[in-house]
Design an enzyme around this catalytic site. Structure first.
Site, PDB file in Angstrom:
ATOM      1  N   PHE A 161      34.493 -20.671   4.526  1.00  0.00           N
ATOM      2  CA  PHE A 161      35.522 -20.112   5.400  1.00  0.00           C
ATOM      3  C   PHE A 161      35.081 -20.344   6.839  1.00  0.00           C
ATOM      4  O   PHE A 161      34.134 -19.716   7.310  1.00  0.00           O
ATOM      5  CB  PHE A 161      35.761 -18.620   5.172  1.00  0.00           C
ATOM      6  CG  PHE A 161      36.852 -18.086   6.053  1.00  0.00           C
ATOM      7  CD1 PHE A 161      38.176 -18.234   5.706  1.00  0.00           C
ATOM      8  CD2 PHE A 161      36.558 -17.476   7.255  1.00  0.00           C
ATOM      9  CE1 PHE A 161      39.189 -17.773   6.533  1.00  0.00           C
ATOM     10  CE2 PHE A 161      37.560 -17.011   8.092  1.00  0.00           C
ATOM     11  CZ  PHE A 161      38.878 -17.159   7.725  1.00  0.00           C
ATOM     12  N   ASP A 246      27.393 -22.444  11.030  1.00  0.00           N
ATOM     13  CA  ASP A 246      28.471 -21.531  11.429  1.00  0.00           C
ATOM     14  C   ASP A 246      27.949 -20.102  11.272  1.00  0.00           C
ATOM     15  O   ASP A 246      27.925 -19.548  10.180  1.00  0.00           O
ATOM     16  CB  ASP A 246      29.703 -21.757  10.557  1.00  0.00           C
ATOM     17  CG  ASP A 246      30.861 -20.847  10.926  1.00  0.00           C
ATOM     18  OD1 ASP A 246      30.645 -19.863  11.662  1.00  0.00           O
ATOM     19  OD2 ASP A 246      31.989 -21.100  10.460  1.00  0.00           O
ATOM     20  N   LYS A 275      32.963 -13.755  17.251  1.00  0.00           N
ATOM     21  CA  LYS A 275      33.050 -12.364  16.817  1.00  0.00           C
ATOM     22  C   LYS A 275      32.196 -11.423  17.660  1.00  0.00           C
ATOM     23  O   LYS A 275      32.630 -10.990  18.715  1.00  0.00           O
ATOM     24  CB  LYS A 275      32.744 -12.264  15.328  1.00  0.00           C
ATOM     25  CG  LYS A 275      33.791 -12.966  14.458  1.00  0.00           C
ATOM     26  CD  LYS A 275      33.724 -12.550  13.028  1.00  0.00           C
ATOM     27  CE  LYS A 275      34.704 -13.351  12.154  1.00  0.00           C
ATOM     28  NZ  LYS A 275      36.112 -13.117  12.496  1.00  0.00           N
TER      29      LYS A 275
END
Length: 419
Positions: A161, A246, A275
């Site tokens: 993801f 990531d 984030k």
């Protein structure tokens, strides 16, 4: 934890006396005709928050055990981050990158030092960071590695993801994310996660990069075998391609280290961050990389009007300062052991398995007890906010500011829901 209760007037530092805009049910109904239905949120309408607690429009208080998928690693409205934002709001919020501003160099230097890399490309969202990383890797492949034009490939892992753009969902194997959004960008090869032999077979002279999550969050907090990340690093060096990590969900303290790759003392060529970098206040993301890699970009080849804006840089710098103390990494490590022990006690009592790294867990619930969504709804009734992922798996990722006592109470509530 007990069922949601109304808070007293001193529960939150902010102003709670403003007129109620409507009940939770009314506000949820009001969304239906005007909002695209690309989410299926739990039926709670949050109006205020502080640290690990949120409050809905009726004044019921809940423990946030999701932390915005790690965007709120430092809790809601952390005083140092709010102060940095307020201070910057009184000075300068946006210039665009058409001009220099006085906060950008310090932010980039601090983030580079924190990650042990050289240069920063500031962006806004996690998906932008991933897209930017892909562009940079391809440019590097052509300019530095010598891959023939338009032939560069990037190897990714199954069950990944990395975001929701058309390029990114094109190399996802989540049919819900993919179906109806093609045609997709070519140039990606998908291999099983945690499989070095499959990765070795997929890499060739056209490979620009291997792009992986050090821990797969959306897949259920899937932690690879010890040595996998070291193997990826060795393989990419040997084949002369980039290792892109990531760390948008796994990075910035969540796993008990600054980056998840730190658990194997691995330094990728490129790290993607987002984030938590925005402190739960503004969207901030970044590509952080070796100078040789980001040095391939020239004026006009990539950009972002809001990327690295003064407000984002001020908040991002404050986040870097918090992490530089090591306090949050230590808290995630210590409380992660509490989380592990609490979940271990529930195995056979409704929990069929779990995975923990720092203050991050994927918890597999006995399907006979309900889906992940149903368990999340039952926890909502107990005053705890979590979110399901695939099947009967839920994710736990509380703010790193949570106390041992509150965490243990939340685990007891999970046991109650499963009992």
């Amino acid at each position: 934890m007990t069922a949601p209760t109304r808070t007293t007037g001193t529960a939150f530092a902010g102003n709670t006396s403003a007129g109620t805009p409507g009940s939770s049910a009314e506000l949820i109904r009001a969304e239906e005709p005007v909002l695209a239905r690309n989410y299926h949120p739990l039926p709670v309408v949050i109006a205020r928050a502080e640290d690990v607690w949120v409050e809905d429009v009726e004044g019921r208080r809940y423990l946030d055990m999701l932390a915005g998928y790690s965007a709120l690693n430092f809790g809601h409205r952390h005083p140092a981050l709010v102060e940095a934002a307020h201070r910057q709001l009184d000075q300068l919020t946006l210039t665009s990158r058409a001009f220099h501003h006085d906060r950008l160099a310090g932010f980039a230097a601090g983030l580079a030092e924190l990650t042990g890399l050289d240069m920063v490309l500031p962006m806004n969202t996690g998906a932008e960071a991933v897209e930017s990383g892909i562009k940079v890797a391809r440019k590097w492949a052509y300019d530095v590695k010598g891959v023939p034009a338009d032939r560069a490939t990037i190897v990714v892992a199954a069950d990944n993801f990395h975001g929701r753009t058309t390029t990114i969902v094109g190399f996802s194997d989540d049919e819900t994310a993919r179906t109806g959004f093609g045609p997709f960008t070519p140039g990606f090869r998908v291999v099983p996660y945690n499989d070095l032999a499959a990765l070795e077979a997929a890499v060739d002279e056209t490979t620009a990069a291997v792009l992986i999550e050090p821990i797969q969050g959306e897949a259920g907090v899937i932690i690879p075998d010890d040595g996998y990340l070291t193997g990826v690093r060795e393989l990419t060096r040997r084949h002369g391609c980039l290792f892109i990590a990531d760390e948008i969900q796994s990075g910035l303290g969540r796993t008990g280290s600054t980056l998840a790759v730190d658990h194997e003392a691995v330094v990728p060529d490129v790290v993607l961050l987002g984030k938590a970098l925005g402190g739960g206040i503004v969207p901030v993301s970044a590509v952080v990389a070796r100078r040789e890699v980001l040095g391939v970009l020239h004026p006009g080849e990539h950009g972002s009007t809001f990327g690295g804006n003064p407000l984002a840089a001020a908040v991002g710098s404050a986040v870097v300062e918090l992490l530089a103390t090591g306090e949050f990494q230590r808290r995630a490590t210590e409380l992660g052991e509490v989380l592990r022990a609490g979940l271990a006690a529930l195995v056979g009592e409704g929990v069929t398995g779990f995975r923990v790294r720092g203050l991050w867990a994927g918890v597999d619930i006995d399907p006979a007890l309900g889906t992940g969504r149903e368990i999340s709804e039952r926890l909502l009734d107990e005053g705890i906010l979590v979110k399901d992922t695939h099947g009967s798996t839920i994710r736990l990722a509380p703010p790193l500011t949570i106390t041992r006592e509150v965490l243990e109470s939340a685990l007891k509530s999970l046991g109650k829901v499963l009992g």
